[in-house]
Design an enzyme around this catalytic site. Structure first.
Site, PDB file in Angstrom:
ATOM      1  N   GLY A  49       0.796  -1.228   0.000  1.00 21.48           N
ATOM      2  CA  GLY A  49       0.000   0.000   0.000  1.00 21.48           C
ATOM      3  C   GLY A  49       0.826   1.274   0.000  1.00 21.48           C
ATOM      4  CG  HIS A  83      22.981   3.898  32.977  1.00 23.55           C
ATOM      5  ND1 HIS A  83      22.529   5.190  32.838  1.00 23.55           N
ATOM      6  CD2 HIS A  83      24.305   3.960  33.231  1.00 23.55           C
ATOM      7  CE1 HIS A  83      23.556   6.017  33.011  1.00 23.55           C
ATOM      8  NE2 HIS A  83      24.642   5.294  33.252  1.00 23.55           N
ATOM      9  CG  MET A 102      -6.380   8.608   8.061  1.00 23.10           C
ATOM     10  SD  MET A 102      -6.507   9.565   6.574  1.00 23.10           S
ATOM     11  CE  MET A 102      -8.214   9.372   6.150  1.00 23.10           C
ATOM     12  CG  LEU A 103      -1.216   7.232  12.474  1.00 19.71           C
ATOM     13  CD1 LEU A 103      -1.214   7.315  13.981  1.00 19.71           C
ATOM     14  CD2 LEU A 103      -0.005   7.963  11.894  1.00 19.71           C
ATOM     15  CD  GLU A 137       7.578  11.977   8.517  1.00 18.67           C
ATOM     16  OE1 GLU A 137       7.341  11.509   9.640  1.00 18.67           O
ATOM     17  OE2 GLU A 137       7.433  11.318   7.481  1.00 18.67           O
ATOM     18  N   GLY A 177       1.698  22.348   7.054  1.00 18.02           N
ATOM     19  CA  GLY A 177       2.817  22.015   7.947  1.00 18.02           C
ATOM     20  C   GLY A 177       2.463  20.888   8.905  1.00 18.02           C
TER      21      GLY A 177
END
Ligand code: NAI
Length: 459
Positions: free
Chosen positions: A37, A444, A317-318, A185, A179
């Site tokens: 897609g 760490h 929409m992700l 991006e 924007g």
């Protein structure tokens, strides 16, 4: 005759197909273009490939800050575009293999719903009629291109996220209308490689619903690098290679570019594949206009046996939302208990530095009347961040419920936020309190420790 027909092979459709096939259902998957897609072919993956090249170039340009000298670093636009094609080809091949291995029949072509017969749903593709007991619609979305006066006449100067990924030459000047995530991006990519970028945004802030303070910081970083921001500016038309807009004082302004990127949002693809044949109910916005297929939290539509997942539902929409929605739909078909929750869906903007957030922002909490305590630390509280980000700016913000101390939202600016945000997703999904999150041992030295440091400031 199939158990399940899926229209659309993006992250919603192909993940659903794989899961359903692996669970033993007979599945047919229709895709008119390439599997993967928009995400794989003209969205997430190609942009991240290009952004990584830009990041490598940024490292080379600023290597002296780390005591390394790199002379004559240059950016080869053509080579990065070629690499992007290679990455896409490899991943599309991988998806195809995964789907085939799950026993799914892939049909390349444009599928059209013909209606319901006694046997099941009829879908026509390449003059063959396929019948399936259940139907999952994952047709995705398309870029919104408003009918700005002069847009048609401007021809190839105007591009969307699709065409900009196939440019053969780097533009010297680029104007970006919108924007939001896509706009920022591409602003990041082209700014890094030396294009003069102007962002024209209608709202007073970039990145829409993302945390205001973090969006402002990101804007400040890119403004310092030379990106020009025209905020609260309404585009009124396009004249050849020039965008005409009205600034907040009502002045008519003009900005020219070799290319003009329109990135003002996307809309669900609801037409052209016979959806109307089934009487599927659409979700309406406050103005009464349809914006997607209406679904419940099992991804069921109003028609029994018809499901929808991904951008076609018109919200969130992700790609990662789409895949999870596809899974939920398949689980419902299989009779497995599952449901879609949207409280812990992360959003990431792959600028350099990256922005990532999950859960409530301050603005949303205030709007909803949710009482919260804000915990906030600069990224420089992480030793690893300081070691790896000379002069790097960054911030971590955590919202916890004022009464229960449950984690409500986590928002970060700084690399590699995209790789750390899932920790916050788990905390929100599992309804953890600040005190519980504080007790988790983080490795760490990692930048992720900033989450522990920030949450540990709770009184
Ligand atoms: P968006 O909704 O993120 O941003 C569109 C921006 O355009 C908004 O800030 C809006 O105020 C502005 N705008 C609208 N009309 C305008 C006009 N006439 N003049 C000036 N500004 C105007 O949409 P975008 O960036 O196109 O992205 C589309 C979708 O793709 C989003 O839903 C996003 O979630 C998804 N996406 C996600 C990515 C990620 O997760 N990293 C990357 C790229 C896209």
């Amino acid at each position: 005759m199939y158990d399940l027909a899926i229209i659309g092979g993006g992250p919603g459709g192909y993940v659903a197909a794989e899961r359903a096939g692996a669970a033993g259902l007979s599945v047919v998957l229709f895709e008119k273009n390439e599997l993967g897609g928009v995400c794989l072919n003209e969205g997430c993956i190609p942009t991240k490939t290009l952004l990584y090249s830009a990041k490598v170039y940024d490292y080379a340009k600023h290597a002296d800050q780390y005591g390394v000298s790199v002379e004559g670093a240059s950016f080869d636009f053509g080579k990065t575009m070629k690499r992007k094609h290679k990455v896409i080809r490899k991943l599309v091949g991988g998806v195809k293999l995964g789907v085939k291995n799950a026993g799914v029949e892939i049909v390349k072509g444009e599928a059209v719903i013909k209606g319901r017969t006694v046997e099941g749903f009829g879908i026509e593709c390449g003059e063959v009629l396929y019948i399936a007991s259940d139907l999952l619609i994952c047709t995705g979305s398309e870029a919104v291109v408003p009918p700005f006066p002069g847009l048609k006449e401007a021809g190839e100067v105007v591009v969307t996220n699709r065409e900009i990924l196939s440019l053969e030459e780097q533009p010297e000047e680029l104007v970006i209308i919108g924007g939001g995530v896509i706009g920022m991006e591409f602003a990041s990519f082209f700014n890094s490689i030396g294009t003069k970028v102007t962002v024209v945004e209608m709202l007073p802030k970039i990145l829409g619903p993302m945390d205001r303070e973090i969006s402002d910081m990101l804007q400040g970083i890119y403004a310092k690098r030379g990106v020009e921001f025209c905020l609260s500016c309404k585009v009124t038309g396009i004249e050849g290679d020039t965008v005409i807009y009205e600034d907040p004082e009502g002045n008519v302004c003009r900005v020219r570019g070799d290319r003009i990127l329109v990135s003002v949002g996307r809309r669900a693809l609801l037409q052209g594949f016979g959806l109307e044949e089934l009487g599927v109910e659409l979700a309406l916005n406050p103005a009464g206009r349809p914006f997607g297929i209406k679904v419940d939290d099992h991804m069921r539509t109003n028609i029994p046996g018809v499901y929808a997942a991904g951008d076609v539902t018109g919200f969130s929409m992700l790609a990662h939302t789409a895949s999870r929605e596809g899974e939920v739909a398949v689980n419902d078909i299989l009779g497995h208990e599952d449901r879609m929750r949207y409280d812990a869906i992360p959003g990431v903007v792959y600028t350099n530095p990256e922005v990532a957030g999950v859960g409530l922002t301050e603005d949303e909490a205030q709007k909803k009347g949710v009482e919260y305590t804000l915990l906030k630390l600069p990224m420089a509280y992480s030793g690893r961040f300081v070691a790896e980000n000379e002069r790097g700016e960054g911030l971590c913000k955590i919202l916890v419920a004022a009464d229960s101390h449950k984690v409500l939202g986590v928002h970060m600016l700084g690399n590699p936020s995209s790789e750390m945000i899932h920790g916050a997703c788990i905390a929100i999904e599992q309804e953890m309190t600040a005190e519980q999150l504080k007790e988790v041992v983080f490795p760490h030295p990692t930048v992720s420790e900033i989450i522990k440091e920030t949450v540990s400031t709770i009184m």
